[in-house]
Design a protein around this motif. Structure first.
Motif, mmCIF file in Angstrom:
data_model
loop_
_atom_site.group_PDB
_atom_site.id
_atom_site.type_symbol
_atom_site.label_atom_id
_atom_site.label_comp_id
_atom_site.label_asym_id
_atom_site.label_seq_id
_atom_site.Cartn_x
_atom_site.Cartn_y
_atom_site.Cartn_z
ATOM 1 N N CYS A 128 43.380 62.540 -29.886
ATOM 2 C CA CYS A 128 43.172 63.736 -29.052
ATOM 3 C C CYS A 128 41.921 64.495 -29.485
ATOM 4 O O CYS A 128 41.168 65.004 -28.640
ATOM 5 C CB CYS A 128 44.391 64.644 -29.123
ATOM 6 S SG CYS A 128 45.848 63.992 -28.261
ATOM 7 N N ALA A 129 41.683 64.566 -30.784
ATOM 8 C CA ALA A 129 40.484 65.246 -31.281
ATOM 9 C C ALA A 129 39.220 64.497 -30.875
ATOM 10 O O ALA A 129 38.192 65.113 -30.559
ATOM 11 C CB ALA A 129 40.547 65.385 -32.799
ATOM 12 N N GLN A 130 39.289 63.173 -30.858
ATOM 13 C CA GLN A 130 38.140 62.384 -30.395
ATOM 14 C C GLN A 130 37.838 62.667 -28.932
ATOM 15 O O GLN A 130 36.676 62.835 -28.538
ATOM 16 C CB GLN A 130 38.415 60.892 -30.580
ATOM 17 C CG GLN A 130 38.411 60.390 -32.010
ATOM 18 C CD GLN A 130 38.529 58.867 -32.047
ATOM 19 O OE1 GLN A 130 37.676 58.142 -31.522
ATOM 20 N NE2 GLN A 130 39.599 58.374 -32.649
ATOM 21 N N ILE A 131 38.892 62.712 -28.107
ATOM 22 C CA ILE A 131 38.700 63.008 -26.685
ATOM 23 C C ILE A 131 38.082 64.401 -26.525
ATOM 24 O O ILE A 131 37.130 64.597 -25.757
ATOM 25 C CB ILE A 131 40.041 62.937 -25.928
ATOM 26 C CG1 ILE A 131 40.630 61.527 -26.013
ATOM 27 C CG2 ILE A 131 39.858 63.339 -24.467
ATOM 28 C CD1 ILE A 131 42.050 61.419 -25.469
ATOM 29 N N HIS A 134 38.489 75.024 -34.228
ATOM 30 C CA HIS A 134 39.522 74.392 -33.404
ATOM 31 C C HIS A 134 40.915 74.683 -33.957
ATOM 32 O O HIS A 134 41.841 73.889 -33.760
ATOM 33 C CB HIS A 134 39.285 72.885 -33.342
ATOM 34 C CG HIS A 134 38.019 72.501 -32.663
ATOM 35 N ND1 HIS A 134 37.675 72.936 -31.402
ATOM 36 C CD2 HIS A 134 36.986 71.721 -33.078
ATOM 37 C CE1 HIS A 134 36.490 72.437 -31.060
ATOM 38 N NE2 HIS A 134 36.051 71.706 -32.065
ATOM 39 N N GLU A 135 41.106 75.828 -34.623
ATOM 40 C CA GLU A 135 42.406 76.139 -35.216
ATOM 41 C C GLU A 135 43.505 76.231 -34.156
ATOM 42 O O GLU A 135 44.623 75.740 -34.358
ATOM 43 C CB GLU A 135 42.326 77.456 -35.998
ATOM 44 C CG GLU A 135 41.588 77.338 -37.321
ATOM 45 C CD GLU A 135 41.561 78.647 -38.083
ATOM 46 O OE1 GLU A 135 41.280 78.604 -39.291
ATOM 47 O OE2 GLU A 135 41.819 79.718 -37.470
ATOM 48 N N ALA A 160 42.028 70.691 -20.559
ATOM 49 C CA ALA A 160 41.955 72.128 -20.267
ATOM 50 C C ALA A 160 41.275 72.884 -21.400
ATOM 51 O O ALA A 160 40.479 73.806 -21.165
ATOM 52 C CB ALA A 160 43.358 72.683 -20.025
ATOM 53 N N TYR A 161 41.575 72.510 -22.626
ATOM 54 C CA TYR A 161 40.946 73.172 -23.786
ATOM 55 C C TYR A 161 39.436 72.964 -23.755
ATOM 56 O O TYR A 161 38.656 73.913 -23.926
ATOM 57 C CB TYR A 161 41.530 72.595 -25.074
ATOM 58 C CG TYR A 161 40.870 73.110 -26.334
ATOM 59 C CD1 TYR A 161 41.288 74.290 -26.934
ATOM 60 C CD2 TYR A 161 39.825 72.404 -26.941
ATOM 61 C CE1 TYR A 161 40.681 74.763 -28.087
ATOM 62 C CE2 TYR A 161 39.210 72.867 -28.086
ATOM 63 C CZ TYR A 161 39.647 74.047 -28.665
ATOM 64 O OH TYR A 161 39.033 74.512 -29.808
ATOM 65 N N ALA A 162 39.017 71.719 -23.524
ATOM 66 C CA ALA A 162 37.582 71.425 -23.483
ATOM 67 C C ALA A 162 36.909 72.156 -22.326
ATOM 68 O O ALA A 162 35.776 72.635 -22.457
ATOM 69 C CB ALA A 162 37.362 69.917 -23.361
ATOM 70 N N LEU A 163 37.599 72.251 -21.193
ATOM 71 C CA LEU A 163 37.028 72.948 -20.041
ATOM 72 C C LEU A 163 36.847 74.432 -20.340
ATOM 73 O O LEU A 163 35.802 75.011 -20.023
ATOM 74 C CB LEU A 163 37.924 72.758 -18.818
ATOM 75 C CG LEU A 163 37.471 73.457 -17.539
ATOM 76 C CD1 LEU A 163 36.070 73.017 -17.130
ATOM 77 C CD2 LEU A 163 38.459 73.200 -16.410
ATOM 78 N N GLU A 164 37.849 75.054 -20.950
ATOM 79 C CA GLU A 164 37.731 76.475 -21.282
ATOM 80 C C GLU A 164 36.553 76.716 -22.225
ATOM 81 O O GLU A 164 35.750 77.638 -22.016
ATOM 82 C CB GLU A 164 39.017 76.975 -21.930
ATOM 83 C CG GLU A 164 38.969 78.457 -22.276
ATOM 84 C CD GLU A 164 40.138 78.895 -23.129
ATOM 85 O OE1 GLU A 164 40.663 79.993 -22.881
ATOM 86 O OE2 GLU A 164 40.519 78.143 -24.050
ATOM 87 N N ASP A 218 44.379 72.717 -32.936
ATOM 88 C CA ASP A 218 45.220 72.001 -33.902
ATOM 89 C C ASP A 218 46.645 72.544 -33.889
ATOM 90 O O ASP A 218 47.619 71.789 -33.997
ATOM 91 C CB ASP A 218 44.627 72.121 -35.306
ATOM 92 C CG ASP A 218 43.268 71.435 -35.421
ATOM 93 O OD1 ASP A 218 42.991 70.529 -34.614
ATOM 94 O OD2 ASP A 218 42.491 71.825 -36.315
ATOM 95 N N PHE A 219 46.767 73.864 -33.751
ATOM 96 C CA PHE A 219 48.094 74.483 -33.718
ATOM 97 C C PHE A 219 48.908 73.977 -32.525
ATOM 98 O O PHE A 219 50.082 73.586 -32.661
ATOM 99 C CB PHE A 219 47.937 76.002 -33.641
ATOM 100 C CG PHE A 219 49.225 76.738 -33.371
ATOM 101 C CD1 PHE A 219 50.144 76.972 -34.383
ATOM 102 C CD2 PHE A 219 49.514 77.211 -32.087
ATOM 103 C CE1 PHE A 219 51.328 77.652 -34.124
ATOM 104 C CE2 PHE A 219 50.694 77.888 -31.831
ATOM 105 C CZ PHE A 219 51.606 78.114 -32.851
ATOM 106 N N THR A 220 48.287 73.977 -31.347
ATOM 107 C CA THR A 220 49.014 73.571 -30.146
ATOM 108 C C THR A 220 49.370 72.089 -30.174
ATOM 109 O O THR A 220 50.489 71.699 -29.798
ATOM 110 C CB THR A 220 48.181 73.884 -28.886
ATOM 111 O OG1 THR A 220 47.837 75.266 -28.887
ATOM 112 C CG2 THR A 220 48.960 73.563 -27.620
ATOM 113 N N LEU A 221 48.445 71.263 -30.629
ATOM 114 C CA LEU A 221 48.771 69.837 -30.761
ATOM 115 C C LEU A 221 49.921 69.636 -31.732
ATOM 116 O O LEU A 221 50.797 68.799 -31.508
ATOM 117 C CB LEU A 221 47.551 69.062 -31.245
ATOM 118 C CG LEU A 221 46.544 68.582 -30.203
ATOM 119 C CD1 LEU A 221 45.553 67.626 -30.854
ATOM 120 C CD2 LEU A 221 47.212 67.899 -29.023
#
Length: 240
Positions: free
Chosen positions: A107-110, A222-223, A168-172, A226-229
């Motif tokens: 997921c972090a790579q994506i 990215h705290e 969504a995270y990357a878009l924001e 990481d929390f949400t994942l």
């Protein structure tokens, strides 16, 4: 006997030299790979909103009509570039002992691939792709979660939820960094100013926000990601 340079000059003036015909420089042919490269160049330099058939054609120094021999439409380009990004991901051999760390790493790579091309995750959100490179990533993520002992239906929906969150995270993040005139935009405020505004809210209506303003506005890098994942993956582990 050497020819006098003045004679050479006289000869040139006496009879016009016949120049060899100049061959026109041939443009490299349009290919799908060149279209992908051009599309990524447009997104990297101007953001996803600038990606159109015309902008891709312009990057290739050709007209939009030239692209239709290789791609169906803009949506086809979207799928191609998301597929190209997915092809760059490194998928591990599923390991039941470390499956949680493995799925978080993928997921972090994506996330990092999406952030390198501002707004491109919108393309991923808008499609149900059957591109083989995208399916390779889905296959790998599904195999990792199944290796963790997760029931297949739960694993399938979990992969979809992870894709949605990462996109969504990357878009924001991209929307914030791409905002025009960000430094002078009064909608963009620092954390200290935000805390000040929140703690100044009426205490009778917003007691919790006032009290926990620091917690609500915390998190660097990215705290929060990481929390949400962690929440998603830990919940999966509890479902086994």
């Amino acid at each position: 006997m050497a020819v006098d340079p003045r004679q050479r000059r006289a000869a040139r003036h006496a009879q016009p030299a016949t120049a060899a015909p100049r061959q026109a420089r041939r443009k490299p042919p349009i290919t799908v790979d060149r279209i992908i490269d051009a599309a990524l160049e447009v997104v990297a330099s101007s953001g996803y909103d600038a990606l159109t058939m015309r902008s891709v054609a312009g990057a290739l120094d050709t007209g939009p009509a030239s692209l239709y021999a290789h791609v169906v439409n803009k949506a086809d380009i979207d799928e191609l570039i998301v597929g190209w990004l997915c092809a760059q991901l490194v998928l591990p051999e599923p390991d039941p002992a470390t499956w949680r760390a493995q799925i978080v790493d993928v997921c972090a790579q994506i996330r990092d691939r999406f952030l390198a091309y501002p707004g491109i995750s919108r393309a991923a959100l808008a499609m149900v792709s059957t591109h083989l490179d995208v399916l390779r990533v889905n296959e790998g993520m599904l195999a990792i979660v199944l290796a963790g002992g997760i029931e297949p239906q739960t694993a399938a929906w979990a992969i979809d939820a992870l894709w949605l969150y990462v996109s969504a995270y990357a878009l924001e993040r991209s929307l914030v960094t791409q905002r025009p005139g960000q430094e002078d935009d009064d909608r963009v405020i620092g954390r200290d100013e935000l805390i000040s505004r929140l703690t100044a809210l009426p205490a009778d209506r917003f007691p919790q926000i006032r009290r926990y303003a620091a917690e609500l506005t915390s998190g660097t890098g990215h705290e929060r990601f990481d929390f949400t994942l962690g929440l998603l993956v830990d919940n999966l582990a509890q479902r086994r």
